[in-house]
Design a protein around this motif. Sequence first.
Motif, PDB file in Angstrom:
ATOM      1  N   ARG A 188       0.198   9.801  10.316  1.00  0.00           N
ATOM      2  CA  ARG A 188      -1.156   9.485  10.799  1.00  0.00           C
ATOM      3  C   ARG A 188      -2.166   9.579   9.658  1.00  0.00           C
ATOM      4  O   ARG A 188      -3.097   8.753   9.573  1.00  0.00           O
ATOM      5  CB  ARG A 188      -1.552  10.430  11.941  1.00  0.00           C
ATOM      6  N   ILE A 189      -2.011  10.541   8.767  1.00  0.00           N
ATOM      7  CA  ILE A 189      -2.912  10.663   7.623  1.00  0.00           C
ATOM      8  C   ILE A 189      -2.791   9.429   6.728  1.00  0.00           C
ATOM      9  O   ILE A 189      -3.803   8.866   6.278  1.00  0.00           O
ATOM     10  CB  ILE A 189      -2.603  11.946   6.829  1.00  0.00           C
ATOM     11  N   LEU A 190      -1.555   8.990   6.483  1.00  0.00           N
ATOM     12  CA  LEU A 190      -1.347   7.779   5.690  1.00  0.00           C
ATOM     13  C   LEU A 190      -2.040   6.586   6.348  1.00  0.00           C
ATOM     14  O   LEU A 190      -2.708   5.787   5.684  1.00  0.00           O
ATOM     15  CB  LEU A 190       0.146   7.480   5.545  1.00  0.00           C
ATOM     16  N   TYR A 237       7.360   4.352   8.404  1.00  0.00           N
ATOM     17  CA  TYR A 237       5.967   3.917   8.338  1.00  0.00           C
ATOM     18  C   TYR A 237       5.899   2.388   8.332  1.00  0.00           C
ATOM     19  O   TYR A 237       6.606   1.733   7.554  1.00  0.00           O
ATOM     20  CB  TYR A 237       5.280   4.479   7.096  1.00  0.00           C
ATOM     21  N   PRO A 238       5.063   1.794   9.186  1.00  0.00           N
ATOM     22  CA  PRO A 238       5.070   0.336   9.331  1.00  0.00           C
ATOM     23  C   PRO A 238       4.611  -0.403   8.077  1.00  0.00           C
ATOM     24  O   PRO A 238       3.688   0.023   7.385  1.00  0.00           O
ATOM     25  CB  PRO A 238       4.091   0.098  10.493  1.00  0.00           C
ATOM     26  N   ASN A 239       5.314  -1.507   7.810  1.00  0.00           N
ATOM     27  CA  ASN A 239       4.976  -2.441   6.725  1.00  0.00           C
ATOM     28  C   ASN A 239       5.116  -1.851   5.331  1.00  0.00           C
ATOM     29  O   ASN A 239       4.600  -2.428   4.354  1.00  0.00           O
ATOM     30  CB  ASN A 239       3.550  -2.989   6.908  1.00  0.00           C
ATOM     31  N   ALA A 240       5.789  -0.712   5.221  1.00  0.00           N
ATOM     32  CA  ALA A 240       6.023  -0.136   3.900  1.00  0.00           C
ATOM     33  C   ALA A 240       7.166  -0.879   3.209  1.00  0.00           C
ATOM     34  O   ALA A 240       8.055  -1.442   3.853  1.00  0.00           O
ATOM     35  CB  ALA A 240       6.364   1.341   4.018  1.00  0.00           C
ATOM     36  N   LYS A 241       7.135  -0.868   1.889  1.00  0.00           N
ATOM     37  CA  LYS A 241       8.258  -1.384   1.108  1.00  0.00           C
ATOM     38  C   LYS A 241       9.194  -0.214   0.819  1.00  0.00           C
ATOM     39  O   LYS A 241       8.745   0.863   0.411  1.00  0.00           O
ATOM     40  CB  LYS A 241       7.777  -2.016  -0.191  1.00  0.00           C
ATOM     41  N   ILE A 242      10.488  -0.421   1.039  1.00  0.00           N
ATOM     42  CA  ILE A 242      11.474   0.629   0.806  1.00  0.00           C
ATOM     43  C   ILE A 242      12.433   0.176  -0.284  1.00  0.00           C
ATOM     44  O   ILE A 242      13.092  -0.866  -0.150  1.00  0.00           O
ATOM     45  CB  ILE A 242      12.271   0.958   2.085  1.00  0.00           C
ATOM     46  N   TYR A 243      12.511   0.971  -1.350  1.00  0.00           N
ATOM     47  CA  TYR A 243      13.492   0.736  -2.400  1.00  0.00           C
ATOM     48  C   TYR A 243      14.585   1.795  -2.286  1.00  0.00           C
ATOM     49  O   TYR A 243      14.300   2.998  -2.324  1.00  0.00           O
ATOM     50  CB  TYR A 243      12.852   0.827  -3.787  1.00  0.00           C
ATOM     51  N   GLU A 244      15.829   1.342  -2.164  1.00  0.00           N
ATOM     52  CA  GLU A 244      16.947   2.280  -2.130  1.00  0.00           C
ATOM     53  C   GLU A 244      17.560   2.364  -3.528  1.00  0.00           C
ATOM     54  O   GLU A 244      17.787   1.342  -4.185  1.00  0.00           O
ATOM     55  CB  GLU A 244      17.998   1.852  -1.115  1.00  0.00           C
ATOM     56  N   PHE A 245      17.829   3.595  -3.945  1.00  0.00           N
ATOM     57  CA  PHE A 245      18.395   3.872  -5.261  1.00  0.00           C
ATOM     58  C   PHE A 245      19.875   4.205  -5.076  1.00  0.00           C
ATOM     59  O   PHE A 245      20.221   5.235  -4.484  1.00  0.00           O
ATOM     60  CB  PHE A 245      17.697   5.066  -5.911  1.00  0.00           C
ATOM     61  N   VAL A 300      15.262  -2.670   0.738  1.00  0.00           N
ATOM     62  CA  VAL A 300      16.043  -2.682   1.967  1.00  0.00           C
ATOM     63  C   VAL A 300      15.114  -2.564   3.168  1.00  0.00           C
ATOM     64  O   VAL A 300      13.992  -2.075   3.063  1.00  0.00           O
ATOM     65  CB  VAL A 300      17.081  -1.532   2.015  1.00  0.00           C
ATOM     66  N   ALA A 301      15.618  -3.002   4.314  1.00  0.00           N
ATOM     67  CA  ALA A 301      14.912  -2.785   5.566  1.00  0.00           C
ATOM     68  C   ALA A 301      15.152  -1.356   6.034  1.00  0.00           C
ATOM     69  O   ALA A 301      16.142  -0.708   5.651  1.00  0.00           O
ATOM     70  CB  ALA A 301      15.400  -3.772   6.625  1.00  0.00           C
ATOM     71  N   TYR A 302      14.259  -0.848   6.865  1.00  0.00           N
ATOM     72  CA  TYR A 302      14.358   0.530   7.361  1.00  0.00           C
ATOM     73  C   TYR A 302      15.744   0.826   7.924  1.00  0.00           C
ATOM     74  O   TYR A 302      16.381   1.828   7.564  1.00  0.00           O
ATOM     75  CB  TYR A 302      13.296   0.750   8.435  1.00  0.00           C
ATOM     76  N   GLU A 303      16.246  -0.050   8.805  1.00  0.00           N
ATOM     77  CA  GLU A 303      17.519   0.199   9.480  1.00  0.00           C
ATOM     78  C   GLU A 303      18.710   0.136   8.529  1.00  0.00           C
ATOM     79  O   GLU A 303      19.795   0.602   8.859  1.00  0.00           O
ATOM     80  CB  GLU A 303      17.720  -0.831  10.606  1.00  0.00           C
ATOM     81  N   THR A 361       0.828  -1.206   0.000  1.00  0.00           N
ATOM     82  CA  THR A 361       0.000   0.000   0.000  1.00  0.00           C
ATOM     83  C   THR A 361       0.860   1.252   0.000  1.00  0.00           C
ATOM     84  O   THR A 361       0.529   2.254  -0.636  1.00  0.00           O
ATOM     85  CB  THR A 361      -0.926   0.011   1.234  1.00  0.00           C
ATOM     86  N   VAL A 362       1.981   1.204   0.730  1.00  0.00           N
ATOM     87  CA  VAL A 362       2.909   2.333   0.782  1.00  0.00           C
ATOM     88  C   VAL A 362       4.289   1.848   0.347  1.00  0.00           C
ATOM     89  O   VAL A 362       4.829   0.900   0.919  1.00  0.00           O
ATOM     90  CB  VAL A 362       2.994   2.929   2.205  1.00  0.00           C
TER      91      VAL A 362
END
Length: 241
Positions: free
Chosen positions: A172-174, A197-205, A212-215, A37-38
Amino acid sequence: MFLKSCRLKREEVQDFSVYPFSIPTIHHLDTLSLNQTVTFFVGENGSGKSTLLEAIADQIGFHTAGGSRQNVRAYNVHASESHLGDYLRLSWMPKVTDGFFLRAETFYQFASHIDEVDEDGFKSYGGKSLHHQSHGESFLSLFQHRFREKAIYLLDEPEAALSPAKQLTLLRILHDLEKEQNVQFIIATHSPILLGYPNAKIYEFDETIHEVAYEETSHVQISTYFLRNREKMLEELFKEQ
């Protein structure tokens, strides 16, 4: 999710040494899954994250200077020519046409356009002109009053006008919009707060585009190290060469 993936039509690219295909991340792009979703795009300036986000906006039919499909012909501020957009194939299920592309650097021009065409007392923007609100307030007014269900939203560096506290408000809006499970966000950002933001997918460029994971993001690692070792880091930074 509505937009499932985007694919670079590599077979149609004649010269990968020409911009924007010369950007390393675009050069190596094949198919990018967008099954959350995010989804966040994160990376250094010039890494291609905004270029790809803009190309996606172009293929959806949003104004590439910012706005929705209704704004494409409505205002004449210079929009970037999305050369990349013609070479992307978007996969939908189902396809949606409602949504918005926020481009922080051209938001002033978008606000001026709304001043010219608004006929309902700025109901979609908190009841007053975006120009009569602070930069941060105008962003939040857009998020709170303009964003709704069954839509896709592309945000390019929304933190540009938001304090850390207001970035939490955006989270919070998200969250409130996501609860309906009928909305999708793709966000290019430098903000460690938004990336959390929890459970979001993060793509690092960097040289490629990879999940990648948040950390593990460089932005989070640098910010964390600075907060824990501020004096040491500044001493190294200001050291005589």
